[in-house]
Design a protein around this motif. Sequence first.
Motif, short mmCIF file in Angstrom:
data_model
loop_
_atom_site.label_atom_id
_atom_site.label_comp_id
_atom_site.label_asym_id
_atom_site.label_seq_id
_atom_site.Cartn_x
_atom_site.Cartn_y
_atom_site.Cartn_z
N THR A 27 0.82 -1.21 0.00
CA THR A 27 0.00 0.00 0.00
C THR A 27 0.86 1.26 0.00
O THR A 27 0.37 2.34 -0.27
CB THR A 27 -0.95 0.00 1.20
N TYR A 28 2.16 1.12 0.31
CA TYR A 28 3.03 2.30 0.35
C TYR A 28 3.62 2.65 -1.01
O TYR A 28 4.21 3.73 -1.16
CB TYR A 28 4.18 2.06 1.34
N ALA A 35 -5.18 6.53 -9.18
CA ALA A 35 -5.24 5.31 -8.38
C ALA A 35 -5.53 5.63 -6.92
O ALA A 35 -5.13 6.67 -6.40
CB ALA A 35 -3.94 4.52 -8.49
N VAL A 36 -6.23 4.71 -6.25
CA VAL A 36 -6.53 4.81 -4.82
C VAL A 36 -5.95 3.59 -4.14
O VAL A 36 -6.11 2.46 -4.62
CB VAL A 36 -8.06 4.90 -4.58
N SER A 37 -5.31 3.77 -2.98
CA SER A 37 -4.57 2.70 -2.34
C SER A 37 -5.46 1.74 -1.56
O SER A 37 -6.61 2.03 -1.24
CB SER A 37 -3.52 3.28 -1.40
N GLU A 38 -4.88 0.60 -1.22
CA GLU A 38 -5.56 -0.43 -0.43
C GLU A 38 -6.03 0.13 0.92
O GLU A 38 -7.17 -0.12 1.34
CB GLU A 38 -4.62 -1.61 -0.21
N PHE A 39 -5.17 0.88 1.63
CA PHE A 39 -5.56 1.44 2.92
C PHE A 39 -6.86 2.23 2.80
O PHE A 39 -7.80 2.05 3.56
CB PHE A 39 -4.46 2.37 3.46
N THR A 40 -6.89 3.13 1.83
CA THR A 40 -8.07 3.98 1.64
C THR A 40 -9.29 3.14 1.30
O THR A 40 -10.39 3.37 1.82
CB THR A 40 -7.81 5.01 0.54
N ASN A 41 -9.11 2.15 0.46
CA ASN A 41 -10.24 1.35 0.03
C ASN A 41 -10.84 0.53 1.16
O ASN A 41 -12.06 0.41 1.27
CB ASN A 41 -9.83 0.44 -1.13
N VAL A 42 -10.00 -0.07 2.02
CA VAL A 42 -10.57 -0.89 3.09
C VAL A 42 -11.24 0.00 4.15
O VAL A 42 -12.25 -0.39 4.75
CB VAL A 42 -9.53 -1.83 3.73
N VAL A 43 -10.70 1.19 4.38
CA VAL A 43 -11.36 2.12 5.31
C VAL A 43 -12.70 2.55 4.74
O VAL A 43 -13.72 2.58 5.45
CB VAL A 43 -10.45 3.33 5.60
N ASN A 44 -12.72 2.87 3.44
CA ASN A 44 -13.98 3.26 2.81
C ASN A 44 -14.99 2.11 2.82
O ASN A 44 -16.21 2.34 2.80
CB ASN A 44 -13.74 3.72 1.37
N ALA A 45 -14.48 0.88 2.87
CA ALA A 45 -15.37 -0.29 2.89
C ALA A 45 -15.88 -0.60 4.30
O ALA A 45 -16.69 -1.51 4.47
CB ALA A 45 -14.66 -1.51 2.33
N GLY A 46 -15.39 0.15 5.32
CA GLY A 46 -15.93 -0.02 6.66
C GLY A 46 -14.95 -0.48 7.71
O GLY A 46 -15.33 -0.67 8.87
N ALA A 47 -13.68 -0.68 7.35
CA ALA A 47 -12.70 -1.12 8.35
C ALA A 47 -12.51 -0.04 9.40
O ALA A 47 -12.23 1.12 9.07
CB ALA A 47 -11.38 -1.45 7.68
N SER A 320 1.60 -2.40 -9.88
CA SER A 320 0.28 -2.79 -9.40
C SER A 320 0.42 -3.45 -8.03
O SER A 320 1.47 -4.00 -7.69
CB SER A 320 -0.37 -3.76 -10.39
N ALA A 321 -0.64 -3.39 -7.24
CA ALA A 321 -0.66 -4.07 -5.95
C ALA A 321 -2.11 -4.36 -5.59
O ALA A 321 -3.03 -3.65 -6.02
CB ALA A 321 -0.01 -3.21 -4.86
N ILE A 322 -2.32 -5.41 -4.81
CA ILE A 322 -3.68 -5.76 -4.45
C ILE A 322 -4.36 -4.62 -3.68
O ILE A 322 -3.71 -3.84 -2.98
CB ILE A 322 -3.74 -7.05 -3.60
N GLY A 323 -5.67 -4.53 -3.88
CA GLY A 323 -6.45 -3.53 -3.17
C GLY A 323 -6.47 -2.17 -3.81
O GLY A 323 -7.19 -1.27 -3.34
N THR A 324 -5.71 -1.98 -4.88
CA THR A 324 -5.65 -0.69 -5.55
C THR A 324 -6.82 -0.54 -6.51
O THR A 324 -7.23 -1.50 -7.17
CB THR A 324 -4.34 -0.53 -6.33
N THR A 325 -7.37 0.66 -6.59
CA THR A 325 -8.41 0.98 -7.57
C THR A 325 -7.87 2.02 -8.55
O THR A 325 -7.30 3.04 -8.14
CB THR A 325 -9.66 1.56 -6.88
N TYR A 326 -8.05 1.74 -9.84
CA TYR A 326 -7.65 2.66 -10.90
C TYR A 326 -8.91 3.15 -11.61
O TYR A 326 -9.79 2.35 -11.94
CB TYR A 326 -6.74 1.97 -11.91
N THR A 327 -8.97 4.45 -11.84
CA THR A 327 -10.09 5.02 -12.58
C THR A 327 -9.57 5.67 -13.86
O THR A 327 -8.75 6.59 -13.79
CB THR A 327 -10.85 6.06 -11.75
#
Length: 339
Positions: A27-28, A35-47, A320-327
């Motif tokens: 994630t670093y 792109a949006v990182s894994e940290f941001t995505n899991v927090v946005n998902a409710g972590a 690329s890394a897992i948990g990343t979102t690309y728009t």
Amino acid sequence: MTNRTATHLLPVDALTVDVITDNVSDTYVSKTLFAVSEFTNVVNAGAGVISGETLLAANLGYGLLLRTKRDDTEHTLLFDAGPEGAIFLRNVKNLGLDLGSVEAIAVSHGHWDHMGALPEAIAAICEHNGSPTVHVNSGMFNERGVLLKSGAVIPVANVPTPAQMEALGGRVVNEDGERLLLDGHFYYSGEIPRVSSFEKGRTDHLSRPGPNDQWRPDPFLMDERMLVVHVRDLGLIVFSACSHAGIVNVCTQVQALFPGLPIHAVMGGLHLGGVMETLIPETVEGLRPFDIGHIITGHCTGWRALHALAEAYGESVSQSAIGTTYTFAADPPGVAKPD
């Protein structure tokens, strides 16, 4: 479909890519502006806390969730799934992704690290949204093996068969030719011609029709397919999950299929690690004429190839890394325009 299939690929207004399965968890790692990182995505998902349980698990393989929007029409497609169902489902849950929106699955090629998680993926999709269409071709279902330096052959796991996928609720389209998917939002290729002077496959890849047959060389893996999306005002986004065809061959075919359209991004594994490292210099130079906007490497690319590409092409290359979102969009949300 005729060989003019590619001409009917429709430009979409936006494409979102969620990396569900990849070899790398980082994630670093520096991200592109879209792109949006894994940290941001899991927090946005409710972590509520960042921990090993709320983050994703990396494993050898590849799997992407692709979402397109054109005017008022949206489509969702799964491109490969990865090697193992439990980790695939865990990653989907931690990202807060909705498998019920998946209408179709496109499989890149018949290797366990791309298809092993399909049974669980299909079953989960069917729980929420009927039967997804699963696009494959007949060459994907031979048994596969690897020739070791000792001369021994070690088989790799068999992939789920069309009958097994249909028993789980999938509607399998097992055809060898190219096709358009989901109202023309996605182009799923036929065979990728091997034309470059140096991309000659792997001599340690073997296959056989069944367990009682002899192993035979299968260096070219002609069952491999690529996926292409045309994003309006940007160009083509090319997904080459493993690049057994060779990424220069992939881009050569894309250019032939879509003349006049720029390749805005290439995303996937480039299969340039290990014994394939000798091809790195020729590959780096072979990509130069295509003037690719972004090269987003993952899965089987290898760190030496990533470093060589970054040295040659600078900030247009990213990991690329897992948990990343690309728009991918002409005006992606959250990206400020330069003054």
